[in-house]
Design a protein around this motif. Structure first.
Motif, mmCIF file in Angstrom:
data_model
loop_
_atom_site.group_PDB
_atom_site.id
_atom_site.type_symbol
_atom_site.label_atom_id
_atom_site.label_comp_id
_atom_site.label_asym_id
_atom_site.label_seq_id
_atom_site.Cartn_x
_atom_site.Cartn_y
_atom_site.Cartn_z
ATOM 1 N N PHE A 178 -2.799 1.417 10.595
ATOM 2 C CA PHE A 178 -3.177 0.576 9.466
ATOM 3 C C PHE A 178 -2.383 -0.663 9.398
ATOM 4 C CE2 PHE A 178 -5.493 3.559 6.918
ATOM 5 C CZ PHE A 178 -5.108 4.963 7.359
ATOM 6 N N THR A 179 -3.516 -1.631 8.977
ATOM 7 C CA THR A 179 -2.936 -3.136 8.813
ATOM 8 C C THR A 179 -3.643 -3.348 7.527
ATOM 9 O OG1 THR A 179 -4.631 -3.963 10.117
ATOM 10 C CG2 THR A 179 -2.728 -3.363 11.386
ATOM 11 N N ALA A 180 -3.134 -4.606 6.938
ATOM 12 C CA ALA A 180 -3.411 -4.852 5.743
ATOM 13 C C ALA A 180 -3.125 -6.692 5.766
ATOM 14 C CB ALA A 180 -2.849 -4.421 4.565
ATOM 15 N N TRP A 188 0.933 -1.209 0.014
ATOM 16 C CA TRP A 188 -0.068 0.086 0.152
ATOM 17 C C TRP A 188 1.006 1.145 -0.028
ATOM 18 C CZ3 TRP A 188 -5.079 0.909 -0.859
ATOM 19 C CH2 TRP A 188 -5.941 -0.239 -0.596
ATOM 20 N N HIS A 228 2.875 -6.556 2.664
ATOM 21 C CA HIS A 228 2.359 -7.694 3.305
ATOM 22 C C HIS A 228 3.243 -8.367 3.768
ATOM 23 C CE1 HIS A 228 3.308 -10.584 -0.111
ATOM 24 N NE2 HIS A 228 3.042 -11.304 1.079
ATOM 25 N N TYR A 255 -4.706 6.723 -1.632
ATOM 26 C CA TYR A 255 -4.108 5.464 -1.339
ATOM 27 C C TYR A 255 -4.169 4.453 -2.412
ATOM 28 C CZ TYR A 255 -4.481 6.824 3.672
ATOM 29 O OH TYR A 255 -4.331 7.326 4.934
ATOM 30 N N LEU A 269 -6.796 -2.580 3.202
ATOM 31 C CA LEU A 269 -6.254 -1.852 4.044
ATOM 32 C C LEU A 269 -7.195 -1.379 5.255
ATOM 33 C CD1 LEU A 269 -3.633 -0.300 4.887
ATOM 34 C CD2 LEU A 269 -4.568 1.630 3.558
ATOM 35 N N LYS A 274 -8.027 0.424 9.421
ATOM 36 C CA LYS A 274 -7.759 1.142 10.484
ATOM 37 C C LYS A 274 -8.903 1.193 11.309
ATOM 38 C CE LYS A 274 -5.320 5.326 12.188
ATOM 39 N NZ LYS A 274 -4.662 6.505 11.749
ATOM 40 N N CYS A 320 -2.969 0.594 -3.928
ATOM 41 C CA CYS A 320 -2.600 -0.601 -3.545
ATOM 42 C C CYS A 320 -1.787 -1.126 -4.840
ATOM 43 C CB CYS A 320 -3.940 -1.595 -3.579
ATOM 44 S SG CYS A 320 -3.699 -3.290 -3.475
#
Lengths: 114, 111
Positions: free
Chosen positions: B59-61, B35, B50, B85, B72, B74, B87
């Motif tokens: 943020f996590t994905a 991201w 990743h 944003y 993504l 949050k 990807c």
């Protein structure tokens, strides 16, 4: 340098003129990429350099577009006989070979063809 | 051929609300996904990848190979999260990582 440097930051040119866009990558980054960012189009891949050679130039839109890289460092993207549809932000990025950390981008050159 | 799809051009949420920016990919190999974020008047920069399974700025994905997604997330949006944003999917070619980007999602966090 500390980051990827692109020049000029802005360029306004008349339709039909040639333009040259410059990218100075991070020192030691062997891979260099050119992308085009247009409104609503996202980032469009143009060409990729490994050292001075370009294994992948599949994204160049037409034969009016060309790019070279010398000394494994600075790259120049040339657009001949510019057209209005060439107006976009041209982004350069560099990365280490086989880097899993992604790219480092420059701030781009905003090209406007009038 | 590899492809990255971000179905939302614009996502508007209120401050403190959860955020999920969708990303789906198509790729026959083993994907490496990223991201990237572009704040107003700033250059595009890496947010997270990743393989590192990290949390950046909250943020996590998570890569879901079954659903071919890399959304993504949050839990609580902040005003400073407003940005574009992207990807991206990496394809290893000729010794480098060629990234294929989605068209991006503009996140707007409202007060």
């Amino acid at each position: 340098g500390a980051g990827v440097s692109q020049s000029p930051s802005n360029k306004v040119t008349e339709k039909g003129k040639d333009v040259e866009l410059r990218c100075d990558p991070i020192s030691g980054h062997t891979a260099l990429y050119w992308y085009r960012q247009s409104l609503g189009q996202g980032l469009e891949f143009l060409i990729y350099f490994q050292g001075n050679s370009a294994p992948d130039k599949s994204g160049l839109p037409s034969d009016r577009f060309s790019a070279e890289r010398t000394g494994g460092s600075v790259s120049t993207l040339t657009i001949q006989r510019t057209q209005q549809e060439d107006s976009a932000v041209y982004l350069c990025a560099s990365s280490l070979l086989f880097s899993g950390t992604g790219y480092t981008f420059g701030s781009g050159t905003r090209l406007t063809v009038v | 051929a590899q492809r990255v799809t971000q179905p939302e051009k614009l996502l508007s949420v209120f401050k403190g609300a959860p955020v999920e920016l969708k990303c789906n990919y198509s790729y026959s190999g083993s994907p490496e996904l990223f991201w990237y974020v572009q704040y107003s008047r700033q250059r595009l920069q890496l947010l997270l990848r990743h393989i590192s399974r990290e949390s950046i700025k909250g943020f996590t994905a998570d890569l879901n190979k079954g659903e071919t997604s890399f959304h993504l997330k949050k839990p609580f949006a902040q005003e400073e999260d407003s940005a574009m944003y992207y990807c991206a999917l990496a394809l290893v070619t000729g010794g480098g990582n060629k990234l294929t980007f989605g068209t991006g999602t503009q996140l707007k966090v409202e007060l």
